[in-house]
Write a protein that holds these residues in place. Structure first.
Motif, short mmCIF file in Angstrom:
data_model
loop_
_atom_site.label_atom_id
_atom_site.label_comp_id
_atom_site.label_asym_id
_atom_site.label_seq_id
_atom_site.Cartn_x
_atom_site.Cartn_y
_atom_site.Cartn_z
N CYS C 65 0.84 -1.20 0.00
CA CYS C 65 0.00 0.00 0.00
C CYS C 65 0.87 1.25 0.00
O CYS C 65 1.82 1.36 0.77
CB CYS C 65 -0.90 -0.01 1.23
N ILE C 66 0.53 2.20 -0.86
CA ILE C 66 1.31 3.43 -0.92
C ILE C 66 0.55 4.59 -0.28
O ILE C 66 0.84 5.75 -0.53
CB ILE C 66 1.69 3.76 -2.38
N CYS C 68 -2.29 5.98 -0.84
CA CYS C 68 -2.76 7.02 -1.76
C CYS C 68 -4.18 7.43 -1.47
O CYS C 68 -4.67 8.42 -2.01
CB CYS C 68 -2.64 6.53 -3.19
N ASN C 69 -4.88 6.66 -0.65
CA ASN C 69 -6.24 7.00 -0.23
C ASN C 69 -7.28 6.83 -1.33
O ASN C 69 -8.43 7.22 -1.16
CB ASN C 69 -6.28 8.43 0.31
N CYS C 71 -8.68 4.17 -2.50
CA CYS C 71 -9.73 3.22 -2.16
C CYS C 71 -10.76 3.87 -1.27
O CYS C 71 -11.96 3.68 -1.44
CB CYS C 71 -9.13 2.00 -1.48
N CYS C 115 -7.52 0.67 -6.53
CA CYS C 115 -6.17 0.58 -5.99
C CYS C 115 -5.14 0.48 -7.12
O CYS C 115 -5.20 -0.43 -7.94
CB CYS C 115 -6.05 -0.63 -5.08
S1 SF4 Z 1 -5.87 2.43 -2.98
FE1 SF4 Z 1 -5.93 2.08 -0.78
S2 SF4 Z 1 -4.94 0.08 -0.48
FE2 SF4 Z 1 -4.43 0.75 -2.56
S3 SF4 Z 1 -2.47 1.77 -2.32
FE3 SF4 Z 1 -4.03 3.38 -2.16
S4 SF4 Z 1 -4.44 3.54 0.05
FE4 SF4 Z 1 -3.34 1.61 -0.28
#
Ligand code: SF4
Ligand code: SF4
Lengths: 181, 371, 154
Positions: C65-66, C68-69, C71, C115
């Motif tokens: 997980c990076i 990135c928010n 999701c 994601c």
């Molecule tokens: S979408 Fe959610 S689970 Fe996927 S990298 Fe971004 S924060 Fe992490």
């Protein structure tokens, strides 16, 4: 420095085109000034009429042009407009295989005439509109809530009715705390 | 007047059926006014399952709202999804690519079969034949397996996305559908063997809950009920969508409009669906499954009403866009809601036991009635 | 159908016997479909959307997980909360916490689609029951390890 032409922003109104053909002409002839607009958007035709002309128009369409099926009846709330609610009647004709909409605007508190005299279908649909928007229909056989319980406060599909309002009130009343939603 | 007198004099009895009644298929409450065994008045009390889907629609973006529509008519979630996607595509000016359209047709027809099968099983159970339920569930399982393999969920599938499909077909999809078609036809004959000639079944259904074509139009009744009354009304033929015009199929109609006719119509519809499936599965075009859809979906200001032929009738979506991320108004025209409205008409003069059969052949799903 | 034939059918209960013949045929053991859950767990499809999992990189066991928010933004039910802190050395976001409220999730798969690095994934685990509501709110550890379904003896 020559001024660059500004890119046209998104339209602020429905980009509908004029609807021409036999049907608008017939209706125009019969209703004259009371027909405000006959337009077309994404290949779907609709009439906009004055509020008092809706039921006569639906009856006219049923009798003269064979629009014998009321598909749906609903309302849209525009709180900023003077005539706040837009009533939408969707009609279908089996013989012509054509679907049209009839729209009108009414202010809050106005009691439009019921369509049950023309289409029995409107019975539950109008009750739902009353339930969700608080529009009463004059002459409706049984003007009461349909989906929500009788003791419900407010009309949920009005724009000022928040989506978590009911939950929050319930939590406050029954648990005595602020809802964290 | 003494109590004994009133008791003897009054010929009317008010009977409360539901909301937790096994044959109302959910939480429907019907208040019956009876004269002996005869029904002289009915009133439906609905709304027990109201979840405010239309309000939720106004508070979610177009993409986010798609899973919620599956939860209205959860028996035929794929049809719901198809209607919604088509409505937004109409509004935003997108067209799904041909491959996506064909896959959509296949999945919707499979869902129609699943919905009719579940109807057949539960309705037979209501009327007193227990066996078909097990058999129809078994066949329905095959459909659900295909859904599960395709999109990962069995009931509330969320199979379609605006502009096409999210998932590519899996290996062996075509074969699985072919095998299912084959199997379905033989099993259908088996059901007919069990039911069509069965005297209890025939006597319980013939002449019960008659609604004629004129009344169908008056009450806004659509779907198999209307076709049983003799109107060949099917949106797949009248206003084809998603490429239905390419397939060769018939619209079955009957004349009496009673419960037995509705049964015959639904059985025939399964056969027609198999016919469509067989044609469609042979000609799935290659190509992309997703049209170019803006990442941030903001349809221009406007409104559109799009309807599809769901297993229960005409399912319509009236969406008003104000040019923002969220629909301004999201109206669903549920077929079950309007079909249920005709119950009063159909129950006039029926016997109490027939009310169960009539509600059964209406094929309502309360999740959709109440939304 | 002639009257006589009809009478014959009625008298000798032919319709009943026809029906019984169908049920009799279906009694053959090869038509048994019942699954012996829970001693035999069904094999669900590869694309099944079940319990969520936060994937780790198999090589160094660090989370994929990076933070990135995306999701959390994509979720219609707003049930994912991603907590991160900016790492002063690498200038990257480090994942601090990740909560996922399974009780409100409708397993629509939109978060998984959003994601960018396939860190969040809906897996084939389908046994999600718990005795408390709090047990349905999964934290990062739970998401990484997955649920522990009880193994029943057959
Ligand atoms: S979408 Fe959610 S689970 Fe996927 S990298 Fe971004 S924060 Fe992490
Ligand atoms: S599956 Fe759907 S509801 Fe569940 S967390 Fe993901 S986006 Fe939200």
């Amino acid at each position: 420095m020559p001024e660059e032409p500004k890119p046209a922003g998104p339209p602020t109104q429905m980009a509908s085109t004029l609807w021409e053909g036999d049907l608008p002409t017939t209706v125009k002839a019969a209703f004259g000034e009371r027909l405000l607009e006959s337009a077309c958007y994404v290949n779907q035709n609709f009439f906009v009429v004055q509020a008092d002309a809706v039921i006569p128009l639906i009856e006219f369409l049923k009798r003269e042009v064979d629009f014998d099926f009321l598909v749906d009846l609903t309302a849209v709330d525009y709180p900023k407009r003077a005539e706040r609610f837009e009533l939408v009647y969707i009609l279908y004709s089996y013989s012509r295989n054509e679907r049209i909409r009839v729209k009108t605007s009414i202010a809050d508190g106005v009691v439009p005439a019921t369509a049950t005299t023309v289409h029995t279908t409107a019975n539950w649909l109008e009750r739902e509109v009353f339930d969700m928007f608080g529009i009463r229909f004059a002459g409706h056989p049984e003007m009461k809530r349909i989906l929500l319980p009788e003791e419900w406060v407010g009309h949920p599909l009005r724009k000022e009715y928040g989506i978590t309002q009911m939950d929050n009130n319930w939590v406050k009343e029954n648990l005595g705390i602020e809802s964290g939603q | 007047m003494s109590t004994a007198e009133t008791f003897l004099d009054s010929s009317e009895l008010v009977l409360n059926m539901g909301p937790q009644h096994p044959s109302t298929h959910g939480v429907l409450r019907v208040i019956l006014k009876l004269d002996g065994e005869k029904v002289i008045g009915t009133e439906c009390v609905i709304g027990y399952l109201h979840r405010g889907v239309e309000k939720i629609g106004e508070n979610r973006t177009y993409v986010m709202f798609a899973p919620y529509v599956d939860r209205m008519d959860y028996i035929s979630a794929v049809s719901n999804g198809l209607g919604y996607c088509l409505a937004v595509e109409q509004l935003g000016g997108y067209v799904a690519p041909p491959r996506a359209q064909t896959v959509r047709v296949i999945l919707t027809e499979l869902n129609r079969i699943a919905s009719h099968l579940l109807w057949l099983g539960t309705h037979a159970l209501d009327v007193g034949a227990i066996t078909p339920l097990f058999y129809t569930m078994r066949e329905r399982e095959e459909v659900l397996k295909i859904f599960e393999n395709y999109c990962g969920a069995r009931l509330t599938t969320h199979a379609f996305r605006i502009g096409g499909l999210q998932y590519e077909l899996y290996d062996g999809f075509e074969d699985q559908v072919r095998v299912f078609c084959e199997r379905m036809l033989t099993k259908l004959d088996e059901y007919e063997e069990l039911l069509t000639g069965n005297r209890i079944w025939v006597n319980r259904l013939t002449g019960v809950g008659i609604i004629n074509a004129a009344d169908c139009k008056r009450y806004g009744v659509t779907g198999p009920l209307m076709r049983a009354a003799g109107v060949a009304a099917d949106l797949r033929k009248l206003q084809p969508y998603s490429g239905y015009e390419q397939y060769d199929f018939d619209i079955p109609t009957r004349v009496n409009g009673d419960s037995f006719d509705r049964y015959v119509i639904r059985m025939e519809e399964i056969r027609q669906s198999v016919r469509i499936l067989r044609q469609a599965v042979e000609r799935i075009p290659t190509g992309p499954v997703m049209a170019k859809v803006a990442k941030v979906l903001k349809p221009a200001i406007g409104e559109a009403y799009v309807s599809v032929e769901a297993p229960k009738g005409e399912l319509g979506y009236f969406i008003v866009s104000d040019g923002s991320l969220h629909p301004y108004r999201m109206r669903v025209r549920p077929p079950s809601f309007l079909n249920l409205q005709a119950l009063t008409e159909m129950c006039k003069g029926a016997l109490v036991a027939d009310v169960v059969a009539i509600i059964g052949t209406l094929d309502i799903v309360l999740g959709e009635v109440d939304r | 159908m002639s009257k006589l034939k009809q009478l014959f059918r009625t008298f000798f209960l032919v319709d009943l016997l026809e029906g019984l013949w169908v049920t009799f045929r279906n009694q053959h053991p090869k038509h048994i479909y019942t699954e012996q859950y829970p001693s035999e767990r069904p094999q669900v499809a590869e694309r099944y959307r079940g319990a969520p999992r936060l994937n780790n990189n198999p090589e160094n066991n660090e989370t994929l997980c990076i933070s990135c928010n995306l999701c959390a933004i994509a979720c219609p039910e707003n049930l994912i909360v991603v907590g991160w802190e900016r790492n002063p050395e690498t200038k990257r976001k480090d994942l601090i916490q990740f909560t996922y409220d399974v009780s409100r999730c409708m397993f629509c798969g939109l978060c998984e689609d959003a994601c960018p690095v396939d860190a969040l994934e809906l897996t084939q685990d389908f046994e999600l029951a718990s005795y408390t509501r709090e047990g349905q709110v999964w934290d990062r550890q739970m998401l990484e390890e997955g649920p522990y379904p009880v193994k029943y003896k057959s």
